[in-house]
Scaffold this motif. Structure first.
Motif, PDB file in Angstrom:
ATOM      1  N   VAL A  63      24.111 -22.249  22.696  1.00  0.00           N
ATOM      2  CA  VAL A  63      23.543 -21.556  21.537  1.00  0.00           C
ATOM      3  C   VAL A  63      24.699 -21.216  20.608  1.00  0.00           C
ATOM      4  CG1 VAL A  63      22.228 -19.549  20.743  1.00  0.00           C
ATOM      5  CG2 VAL A  63      21.689 -20.597  22.966  1.00  0.00           C
ATOM      6  N   ILE A  64      24.600 -21.653  19.354  1.00  0.00           N
ATOM      7  CA  ILE A  64      25.637 -21.363  18.364  1.00  0.00           C
ATOM      8  C   ILE A  64      25.032 -20.455  17.297  1.00  0.00           C
ATOM      9  CG2 ILE A  64      27.230 -22.307  16.654  1.00  0.00           C
ATOM     10  CD1 ILE A  64      27.364 -24.857  18.341  1.00  0.00           C
ATOM     11  N   VAL A  65      25.646 -19.287  17.126  1.00  0.00           N
ATOM     12  CA  VAL A  65      25.153 -18.254  16.210  1.00  0.00           C
ATOM     13  C   VAL A  65      26.141 -18.104  15.061  1.00  0.00           C
ATOM     14  CG1 VAL A  65      24.448 -15.832  16.006  1.00  0.00           C
ATOM     15  CG2 VAL A  65      24.147 -17.040  18.197  1.00  0.00           C
ATOM     16  N   ALA A  66      25.648 -18.193  13.842  1.00  0.00           N
ATOM     17  CA  ALA A  66      26.460 -17.974  12.641  1.00  0.00           C
ATOM     18  C   ALA A  66      25.610 -17.155  11.666  1.00  0.00           C
ATOM     19  CB  ALA A  66      26.889 -19.297  12.030  1.00  0.00           C
ATOM     20  N   VAL A  67      25.707 -15.822  11.767  1.00  0.00           N
ATOM     21  CA  VAL A  67      24.877 -14.909  10.982  1.00  0.00           C
ATOM     22  C   VAL A  67      25.777 -13.889  10.299  1.00  0.00           C
ATOM     23  CG1 VAL A  67      22.975 -13.244  11.085  1.00  0.00           C
ATOM     24  CG2 VAL A  67      22.962 -15.210  12.623  1.00  0.00           C
ATOM     25  N   THR A  68      25.451 -13.542   9.051  1.00  0.00           N
ATOM     26  CA  THR A  68      26.240 -12.592   8.269  1.00  0.00           C
ATOM     27  C   THR A  68      25.370 -11.432   7.797  1.00  0.00           C
ATOM     28  OG1 THR A  68      25.807 -13.783   6.213  1.00  0.00           O
ATOM     29  CG2 THR A  68      27.780 -14.421   7.444  1.00  0.00           C
ATOM     30  N   ASP A  69      25.996 -10.514   7.070  1.00  0.00           N
ATOM     31  CA  ASP A  69      25.309  -9.394   6.411  1.00  0.00           C
ATOM     32  C   ASP A  69      24.567  -8.483   7.380  1.00  0.00           C
ATOM     33  OD1 ASP A  69      26.202 -10.186   3.840  1.00  0.00           O
ATOM     34  OD2 ASP A  69      24.602 -11.678   3.757  1.00  0.00           O
ATOM     35  N   LEU A  70      25.190  -8.228   8.528  1.00  0.00           N
ATOM     36  CA  LEU A  70      24.623  -7.318   9.520  1.00  0.00           C
ATOM     37  C   LEU A  70      25.433  -6.030   9.563  1.00  0.00           C
ATOM     38  CD1 LEU A  70      24.073  -9.912  12.369  1.00  0.00           C
ATOM     39  CD2 LEU A  70      22.292  -8.797  11.019  1.00  0.00           C
ATOM     40  N   PRO A  71      24.825  -4.925  10.008  1.00  0.00           N
ATOM     41  CA  PRO A  71      25.585  -3.682  10.135  1.00  0.00           C
ATOM     42  C   PRO A  71      26.604  -3.767  11.272  1.00  0.00           C
ATOM     43  CG  PRO A  71      23.297  -3.363  10.812  1.00  0.00           C
ATOM     44  CD  PRO A  71      23.411  -4.760  10.307  1.00  0.00           C
ATOM     45  N   GLU A  72      27.714  -3.069  11.104  1.00  0.00           N
ATOM     46  CA  GLU A  72      28.745  -3.000  12.147  1.00  0.00           C
ATOM     47  C   GLU A  72      28.165  -2.452  13.436  1.00  0.00           C
ATOM     48  OE1 GLU A  72      32.924  -1.414  11.777  1.00  0.00           O
ATOM     49  OE2 GLU A  72      32.222  -1.211   9.694  1.00  0.00           O
ATOM     50  N   GLY A  73      28.717  -2.896  14.553  1.00  0.00           N
ATOM     51  CA  GLY A  73      28.330  -2.356  15.846  1.00  0.00           C
ATOM     52  C   GLY A  73      27.901  -3.442  16.810  1.00  0.00           C
ATOM     53  N   SER A  74      27.414  -3.006  17.945  1.00  0.00           N
ATOM     54  CA  SER A  74      26.955  -3.905  18.995  1.00  0.00           C
ATOM     55  C   SER A  74      25.453  -4.123  18.844  1.00  0.00           C
ATOM     56  CB  SER A  74      27.278  -3.291  20.363  1.00  0.00           C
ATOM     57  OG  SER A  74      26.948  -4.177  21.391  1.00  0.00           O
ATOM     58  N   HIS A  75      25.036  -5.380  18.895  1.00  0.00           N
ATOM     59  CA  HIS A  75      23.636  -5.732  18.677  1.00  0.00           C
ATOM     60  C   HIS A  75      23.127  -6.631  19.794  1.00  0.00           C
ATOM     61  CE1 HIS A  75      23.528  -4.237  14.514  1.00  0.00           C
ATOM     62  NE2 HIS A  75      24.792  -4.635  14.472  1.00  0.00           N
ATOM     63  N   GLY A  76      21.946  -6.292  20.312  1.00  0.00           N
ATOM     64  CA  GLY A  76      21.280  -7.189  21.236  1.00  0.00           C
ATOM     65  C   GLY A  76      20.812  -8.414  20.475  1.00  0.00           C
ATOM     66  N   ILE A  77      21.033  -9.582  21.057  1.00  0.00           N
ATOM     67  CA  ILE A  77      20.521 -10.830  20.485  1.00  0.00           C
ATOM     68  C   ILE A  77      19.766 -11.545  21.599  1.00  0.00           C
ATOM     69  CG2 ILE A  77      22.225 -11.036  18.638  1.00  0.00           C
ATOM     70  CD1 ILE A  77      23.778 -13.031  20.379  1.00  0.00           C
ATOM     71  N   HIS A  78      18.609 -12.075  21.248  1.00  0.00           N
ATOM     72  CA  HIS A  78      17.754 -12.681  22.265  1.00  0.00           C
ATOM     73  C   HIS A  78      16.976 -13.858  21.699  1.00  0.00           C
ATOM     74  CE1 HIS A  78      17.887  -8.270  23.317  1.00  0.00           C
ATOM     75  NE2 HIS A  78      18.361  -8.817  24.419  1.00  0.00           N
ATOM     76  N   LEU A  79      16.550 -14.723  22.608  1.00  0.00           N
ATOM     77  CA  LEU A  79      15.613 -15.789  22.298  1.00  0.00           C
ATOM     78  C   LEU A  79      14.228 -15.252  22.658  1.00  0.00           C
ATOM     79  CD1 LEU A  79      17.630 -18.731  23.878  1.00  0.00           C
ATOM     80  CD2 LEU A  79      17.664 -17.935  21.507  1.00  0.00           C
ATOM     81  N   HIS A  80      13.315 -15.250  21.700  1.00  0.00           N
ATOM     82  CA  HIS A  80      11.987 -14.674  21.912  1.00  0.00           C
ATOM     83  C   HIS A  80      10.933 -15.749  22.078  1.00  0.00           C
ATOM     84  CE1 HIS A  80      12.442 -10.207  21.253  1.00  0.00           C
ATOM     85  NE2 HIS A  80      13.674 -10.668  21.100  1.00  0.00           N
ATOM     86  N   GLU A  81       9.835 -15.374  22.750  1.00  0.00           N
ATOM     87  CA  GLU A  81       8.843 -16.307  23.257  1.00  0.00           C
ATOM     88  C   GLU A  81       7.896 -16.911  22.227  1.00  0.00           C
ATOM     89  OE1 GLU A  81       6.535 -14.111  26.100  1.00  0.00           O
ATOM     90  OE2 GLU A  81       5.908 -12.643  24.608  1.00  0.00           O
ATOM     91  N   THR A  82       7.833 -16.383  21.023  1.00  0.00           N
ATOM     92  CA  THR A  82       6.877 -16.871  20.034  1.00  0.00           C
ATOM     93  C   THR A  82       7.600 -17.195  18.731  1.00  0.00           C
ATOM     94  OG1 THR A  82       5.186 -15.445  21.021  1.00  0.00           O
ATOM     95  CG2 THR A  82       4.716 -16.353  18.841  1.00  0.00           C
ATOM     96  N   GLY A  83       7.338 -18.360  18.213  1.00  0.00           N
ATOM     97  CA  GLY A  83       7.964 -18.793  16.965  1.00  0.00           C
ATOM     98  C   GLY A  83       7.239 -18.237  15.756  1.00  0.00           C
ATOM     99  N   ASP A  84       7.359 -16.929  15.538  1.00  0.00           N
ATOM    100  CA  ASP A  84       6.649 -16.272  14.441  1.00  0.00           C
ATOM    101  C   ASP A  84       7.445 -15.047  13.987  1.00  0.00           C
ATOM    102  OD1 ASP A  84       4.888 -15.012  12.682  1.00  0.00           O
ATOM    103  OD2 ASP A  84       3.222 -14.959  14.102  1.00  0.00           O
ATOM    104  N   CYS A  85       7.920 -15.070  12.754  1.00  0.00           N
ATOM    105  CA  CYS A  85       8.657 -13.942  12.183  1.00  0.00           C
ATOM    106  C   CYS A  85       7.864 -13.304  11.047  1.00  0.00           C
ATOM    107  CB  CYS A  85      10.025 -14.414  11.669  1.00  0.00           C
ATOM    108  SG  CYS A  85      11.141 -15.018  12.930  1.00  0.00           S
ATOM    109  N   SER A  86       6.534 -13.461  11.045  1.00  0.00           N
ATOM    110  CA  SER A  86       5.727 -13.020   9.910  1.00  0.00           C
ATOM    111  C   SER A  86       5.540 -11.507   9.810  1.00  0.00           C
ATOM    112  CB  SER A  86       4.363 -13.706   9.943  1.00  0.00           C
ATOM    113  OG  SER A  86       3.642 -13.338  11.113  1.00  0.00           O
TER     114      SER A  86
END
Length: 175
Positions: A59-82
């Protein structure tokens, strides 16, 4: 007591997946790609899931514009961000596992190590996702998504690590 989990960080992933990386001759082949958006709908990066010769997805992650700190990142079961709060992505890709590496019977195939965001606001990481079956879990009937949470995953709490609100989301599409 702070626990550490192996987490490979890449210095710069501006061109995380070169166009030439479509076959295993280069070590991996991109299987899925998600365009990540924040709660305002602004595009903030990409995540790819790649097939490797060993069979362990990268898994290659390249994401910007996030708040400083530690963040949980996960793969979720449903392909829906609505949904405005991204709860439409459902829970983690769980397989037959419990959440978290500190739990007997864990972790979920969708559990990834926390991402540490520094002052520039970026996550640039490469993570091996053992236990993840791309065809059966990422490309199942309802698809899958990548989520960034507002806080750190404690790698223990059920069902999702108590990592806070969902602040970014992307739906995986075949590459």
């Amino acid at each position: 007591m702070r626990h550490s989990i192996p987490f490979l960080i890449a210095g710069t992933l501006a061109a995380a997946v070169p166009a030439a990386a479509q076959n295993l001759d280069n070590g991996f082949a991109t299987a899925a790609r998600a365009e990540i958006v924040d709660r305002d709908g602004q595009a903030i990066g990409t995540v790819t899931i790649n097939r490797t010769e060993s069979g362990v997805p990268l898994v290659i992650v390249a994401v910007t514009d996030l708040p400083e700190g530690s963040h949980g990142i996960h793969l979720h079961e449903t392909g829906d961000c609505s949904a405005a709060d991204f709860t439409s992505a459902g829970g983690h890709i769980a397989g037959d596992k419990e959440h978290g590496v500190f739990v007997a019977g864990g972790p979920h195939p969708g559990d990834l190590p926390n991402a540490i965001v520094d002052e520039p606001g970026a996550i640039n990481a490469e993570i091996f996702a053992g236990g993840l079956d791309i065809d059966e879990m990422v490309f199942d009937a309802d698809g899958s998504a990548f989520i960034v949470h507002s806080g750190a995953d404690d790698y223990l709490s059920q069902p999702a690590g108590d990592s806070g609100d969902r602040i970014a989301c992307g739906v995986f599409q075949p590459a």
